[in-house]
Design an enzyme around this catalytic site. Structure first.
Site, mmCIF file in Angstrom:
data_model
loop_
_atom_site.group_PDB
_atom_site.id
_atom_site.type_symbol
_atom_site.label_atom_id
_atom_site.label_comp_id
_atom_site.label_asym_id
_atom_site.label_seq_id
_atom_site.Cartn_x
_atom_site.Cartn_y
_atom_site.Cartn_z
ATOM 1 N N SER A 13 0.811 -1.230 0.000
ATOM 2 C CA SER A 13 0.000 0.000 0.000
ATOM 3 C C SER A 13 0.836 1.268 0.000
ATOM 4 O O SER A 13 0.546 2.211 -0.746
ATOM 5 C CB SER A 13 -0.944 0.012 1.209
ATOM 6 O OG SER A 13 -1.837 -1.075 1.143
ATOM 7 N N HIS A 108 5.635 1.179 10.126
ATOM 8 C CA HIS A 108 4.995 0.278 11.085
ATOM 9 C C HIS A 108 3.628 0.844 11.451
ATOM 10 O O HIS A 108 3.501 2.042 11.692
ATOM 11 C CB HIS A 108 5.858 0.136 12.334
ATOM 12 C CG HIS A 108 5.293 -0.808 13.338
ATOM 13 N ND1 HIS A 108 5.333 -2.174 13.178
ATOM 14 C CD2 HIS A 108 4.651 -0.585 14.506
ATOM 15 C CE1 HIS A 108 4.742 -2.753 14.205
ATOM 16 N NE2 HIS A 108 4.318 -1.803 15.031
#
Length: 198
Positions: A13, A108
């Protein structure tokens, strides 16, 4: 021109968001020169091919040392200035880490140092954050080293948790923050506001 190589195990993504920003002229001082996956059926590879970006499948299971050498060599051959991990679910080997020290970034889906480490990726992070009753989560860009989610933090963005959030809803909002933060970070590197190696 900042040459970027992206590593992705699935959808990629943040790689897609960075590629779109380049296409739209928002990141006109950068180009994605290579996309690598450890999975031959990763949709990130299809997305890259459709954009005319070179792709490479490097299997890692049971051949970690050979894969490390192949990845290092492929990144060097692609002229990569910066390597981004976009949902790449494999630990990088010492040859790649050494050749690109200070030039490998990961995003993250949480605010490190909390909710990181082995097994903490994707929806697992969001579920853990919700179960802990946190009011805020977010996204973190960090340097990649030999341990999961331990490298120096480069940027972070907070995301408020709504009382109605489940893991899927939270994942969507954090993913938007991840993509925006990664684009901003790459923009800063391309503009010279952050100098490589970081």
């Amino acid at each position: 021109m900042l040459r970027i190589a992206a590593l992705a195990s699935n959808n990629g993504s943040s790689f897609r968001a960075i590629a779109a920003a380049i296409d739209e002229g928002r990141l006109d001082a950068a180009v994605v020169s290579l996309v690598v996956s450890n999975r031959s059926n990763a949709s990130a590879l299809d997305h890259a091919r459709a954009r005319g970006i070179a792709t490479l499948h490097i299997p890692t299971k049971g051949v970690e040392d050979a894969a490390d050498e192949m990845l290092r060599d492929a990144l060097i051959a692609a002229g990569a200035d910066l390597v981004i991990l976009s949902g790449y679910l494999r630990k990088l080997g010492p040859k790649t880490l050494s050749a690109f020290q200070g030039r490998i970034l990961n995003v993250h889906p949480g605010l490190l140092p909390g909710y990181g480490g082995p097994g903490m990726y994707g929806r697992r992070v969001h579920q853990a954050v919700l179960e802990a009753g946190e009011a805020v989560t977010g996204a973190t860009i960090h340097l990649v080293d030999a341990e999961y989610d331990q490298g120096r933090i480069i940027a972070a963005e907070e995301v408020r948790i709504d009382p109605s959030d489940d893991a899927a809803a939270l994942e969507q909002r954090v993913m938007q923050a991840e993509c925006a933060l990664f684009i901003q970070t790459v923009e800063r590197i391309a503009a010279g506001a952050l100098s490589l190696p970081l």
